[in-house]
Design an enzyme around this catalytic site. Structure first.
Site, PDB file in Angstrom:
ATOM      1  N   ASP A  93      11.727 -45.968   6.452  1.00 15.71           N
ATOM      2  CA  ASP A  93      12.461 -46.146   5.282  1.00 15.71           C
ATOM      3  C   ASP A  93      14.248 -45.742   5.155  1.00 15.71           C
ATOM      4  O   ASP A  93      14.956 -46.328   4.482  1.00 15.71           O
ATOM      5  CB  ASP A  93      12.290 -44.988   4.431  1.00 15.71           C
ATOM      6  CG  ASP A  93      12.863 -43.524   5.050  1.00 15.71           C
ATOM      7  OD1 ASP A  93      13.475 -44.398   6.371  1.00 15.71           O
ATOM      8  OD2 ASP A  93      12.501 -42.222   4.636  1.00 15.71           O
ATOM      9  N   GLU A 115       4.091 -45.835   8.778  1.00 11.43           N
ATOM     10  CA  GLU A 115       4.877 -44.414   8.093  1.00 11.43           C
ATOM     11  C   GLU A 115       4.851 -44.622   6.678  1.00 11.43           C
ATOM     12  O   GLU A 115       6.044 -44.696   6.209  1.00 11.43           O
ATOM     13  CB  GLU A 115       5.933 -44.243   8.991  1.00 11.43           C
ATOM     14  CG  GLU A 115       6.418 -42.493   8.398  1.00 11.43           C
ATOM     15  CD  GLU A 115       7.221 -41.713   9.070  1.00 11.43           C
ATOM     16  OE1 GLU A 115       8.385 -42.424   8.734  1.00 11.43           O
ATOM     17  OE2 GLU A 115       7.717 -41.129   9.972  1.00 11.43           O
ATOM     18  N   GLU A 129      17.116 -43.869   0.897  1.00 13.24           N
ATOM     19  CA  GLU A 129      14.683 -43.446   1.954  1.00 13.24           C
ATOM     20  C   GLU A 129      14.145 -43.160   1.067  1.00 13.24           C
ATOM     21  O   GLU A 129      13.221 -44.162   0.682  1.00 13.24           O
ATOM     22  CB  GLU A 129      14.810 -42.472   2.823  1.00 13.24           C
ATOM     23  CG  GLU A 129      15.861 -42.372   3.780  1.00 13.24           C
ATOM     24  CD  GLU A 129      17.305 -42.260   3.638  1.00 13.24           C
ATOM     25  OE1 GLU A 129      17.574 -41.849   3.294  1.00 13.24           O
ATOM     26  OE2 GLU A 129      18.770 -42.311   5.285  1.00 13.24           O
ATOM     27  N   HIS A 206      22.362 -35.276   9.505  1.00 15.54           N
ATOM     28  CA  HIS A 206      23.294 -36.276   9.404  1.00 15.54           C
ATOM     29  C   HIS A 206      22.794 -37.201   7.834  1.00 15.54           C
ATOM     30  O   HIS A 206      23.396 -37.866   7.605  1.00 15.54           O
ATOM     31  CB  HIS A 206      22.210 -37.571  10.376  1.00 15.54           C
ATOM     32  CG  HIS A 206      21.176 -37.914  10.160  1.00 15.54           C
ATOM     33  ND1 HIS A 206      20.379 -39.181   9.427  1.00 15.54           N
ATOM     34  CD2 HIS A 206      20.581 -37.763  10.772  1.00 15.54           C
ATOM     35  CE1 HIS A 206      19.285 -39.141   9.573  1.00 15.54           C
ATOM     36  NE2 HIS A 206      18.386 -38.116  10.347  1.00 15.54           N
ATOM     37  N   ARG A 208      22.194 -38.876   4.568  1.00 12.78           N
ATOM     38  CA  ARG A 208      24.176 -38.820   3.113  1.00 12.78           C
ATOM     39  C   ARG A 208      24.198 -38.023   2.124  1.00 12.78           C
ATOM     40  O   ARG A 208      25.092 -37.929   1.850  1.00 12.78           O
ATOM     41  CB  ARG A 208      23.308 -40.316   2.805  1.00 12.78           C
ATOM     42  CG  ARG A 208      23.417 -41.375   3.743  1.00 12.78           C
ATOM     43  CD  ARG A 208      23.262 -42.896   3.558  1.00 12.78           C
ATOM     44  NE  ARG A 208      23.618 -43.372   4.697  1.00 12.78           N
ATOM     45  CZ  ARG A 208      24.715 -44.546   4.319  1.00 12.78           C
ATOM     46  NH1 ARG A 208      25.604 -44.710   3.904  1.00 12.78           N
ATOM     47  NH2 ARG A 208      24.973 -45.167   5.707  1.00 12.78           N
ATOM     48  N   HIS A 239      25.179 -36.327  15.301  1.00 11.02           N
ATOM     49  CA  HIS A 239      25.274 -38.347  15.155  1.00 11.02           C
ATOM     50  C   HIS A 239      25.888 -38.531  14.990  1.00 11.02           C
ATOM     51  O   HIS A 239      27.335 -38.090  15.480  1.00 11.02           O
ATOM     52  CB  HIS A 239      24.245 -37.810  13.747  1.00 11.02           C
ATOM     53  CG  HIS A 239      23.924 -39.089  13.280  1.00 11.02           C
ATOM     54  ND1 HIS A 239      24.942 -40.157  12.852  1.00 11.02           N
ATOM     55  CD2 HIS A 239      22.880 -39.759  12.830  1.00 11.02           C
ATOM     56  CE1 HIS A 239      23.755 -41.316  12.707  1.00 11.02           C
ATOM     57  NE2 HIS A 239      22.423 -40.831  12.875  1.00 11.02           N
TER      58      HIS A 239
END
Ligand code: UD1
Ligand code: UDP
Length: 379
Positions: A93, A115, A129, A206, A208, A239
């Site tokens: 995604d 997936e 995503e 990580h 957003r 990250h």
């Protein structure tokens, strides 16, 4: 078969399928990396010994999602035009996933989505995503759903029948390989944890939607736990996004029992998942991996598109609130019954045979094999 991917988790999850196809005599994987990620992608390619055929090199520090998408579309199209693949494969995604699927669709190349069917049912989390994966479902022709739940999500949107095959998640195939060859990390501070009696908390963040205040709150929770408990050691592989480091690193600075380290090679990270007593993460892939090693997961998010582990009792949603995280960690570490209930090693996401099922599903799509028996979790 053109594989298009760009970030660490896509590479980890596609690697077992690429390697399996490489062993067939009838299907040829050609690997195109967008390089949305650079160092974190190259680490994985090196681990699985995959040498890309084309590198679109779109990575630039701090690049916007639109710039990543635009650059991918621009650079991928001539590759597709030149190679005329029979199928284009994307995973998950990310922005690379969406741009890869769109580029294939524009050239009328059948798209396989690995997936497929994960849904949080919240357009804002994970951002972007959830919308990426819904859009890719519209662009794809063959949908490889990892679990019956994800296949049911697709069916509810009218995507079903011959277009969907439930394969199990390739991440379990990947993790099985990594565990089989896992070596202690090169960093001796991590390798020494093998014989360290302290409880190990493995943490990654990580997302957003958590940038800024939510990540600072997670950092404060880790700082408090580390200060209050000498029986605890926290390992935080950060990250490479500087926004993540800036938010969380100051909150744990100077604490001897918090080891802040750079992204780890997959084999080392798998070793740590196995050694960890508890995983705190907002990562999608780690939510799937840790339950298969019997390591309980506290999910640093309010929603998840991976409800299987929550239902199975091996993961719990705790969000990013400082007090809630501290309470959840303390409760689990101090109550053996609660801990053991979560640590029961069940694996709702896969059985390590997703690559074989995916190869069979692709052959079936090409009309050269029968429909594979689908993945069914044991409980
Ligand atoms: C991306 C995906 C996310 C996935 C995550 C896995 C999108 C929208 N997001 O998020 O779905 O879960 O990857 O980690 O596609 N950086 C480097 N080197 C690297 C990687 C990242 O320097 O190897 C830094 C760069 O400054 C970059 C920033 O991290 O700008 C963010 O990377 P980006 O690919 O935009 O998004 P992620 O937050 O990593
Ligand atoms: N991972 C890794 N090294 C690390 C941290 C994570 O190899 O230092 C692996 C982890 O085992 C999992 C994947 O990276 O398979 C998850 O990637 P990430 O959290 O970046 O993305 P997400 O899964 O959230 O999309």
């Amino acid at each position: 078969m053109l594989f298009v991917f760009g970030t660490r988790p896509e590479a980890i999850k596609l690697a077992p399928l690429i390697l399996a196809l490489g062993e067939t005599s009838d299907l040829v994987p050609i690997v195109v990396v967008t390089a949305q990620h650079r160092q974190m992608l190259d680490q994985v390619l090196e681990f699985f010994r995959i040498d890309p055929d084309h590198d679109l090199d779109v990575h630039r520090p701090g690049r916007s999602l639109s710039a990543i998408a635009a650059s991918t579309l621009d650079r991928l199209d001539p590759v597709i035009e030149q190679l005329v693949p029979d199928m284009l494969v994307v995973q998950g995604d990310t922005t690379s996933t969406l741009a890869g699927a769109l580029a294939g669709f524009h050239r009328r190349v059948p798209v396989t989505h690995v997936e497929a069917g994960l849904r949080s049912f919240d357009r804002a989390a994970p951002f972007p995503e959830e919308v990426n994966r819904r859009a890719v479902s519209q662009l794809a022709d063959l949908h490889l759903a990892p679990t019956p739940t994800s296949a049911a999500n697709l069916a509810a949107e009218g995507i079903c029948g011959e277009d969907v095959v439930c394969t199990g998640n390739l991440v379990i195939d990947a993790l099985d390989r990594a565990i089989a060859t896992a070596q202690p990390p090169e960093d001796h501070r991590l390798a020494d944890l093998a014989a360290d009696p302290r409880r190990l908390l493995l943490v990654t963040v990580h997302r957003r939607e958590s940038w800024g205040a939510p990540l600072r709150s997670v950092g404060r929770a880790l700082g408090r736990l580390a200060r209050e408990r000498s029986d605890l050691v926290v390992v935080l592989p950060l990250h490479l996004n500087p926004l993540v480091r800036e938010a969380i690193a100051p909150e744990v600075a100077g604490l001897a029992n918090v080891l802040v380290v750079p992204p780890l090679a997959y084999g080392s990270f798998a070793w740590l998942i196995d050694r960890a007593d508890l995983v705190l993460t907002d990562s999608g892939g780690i939510q799937e991996e840790a339950p298969s090693r019997g390591t309980p997961v506290l999910v640093l998010r309010e929603t998840t598109e991976r409800p299987e582990a929550v239902t199975a009792g091996t993961a719990r949603l705790v969000g990013t609130d400082e007090d809630r995280i501290v309470d959840a960690v303390t409760g689990l570490l101090d109550h053996e019954d609660q801990y053991l209930a979560m640590a029961r090693a069940v694996n709702p996401f896969g059985d390590g045979n997703a690559a074989a099922r995916s190869v069979a599903a692709i052959r079936w799509r090409f009309g050269t094999g029968s429909r594979p028996e689908e993945f069914a979790p044991s409980r």
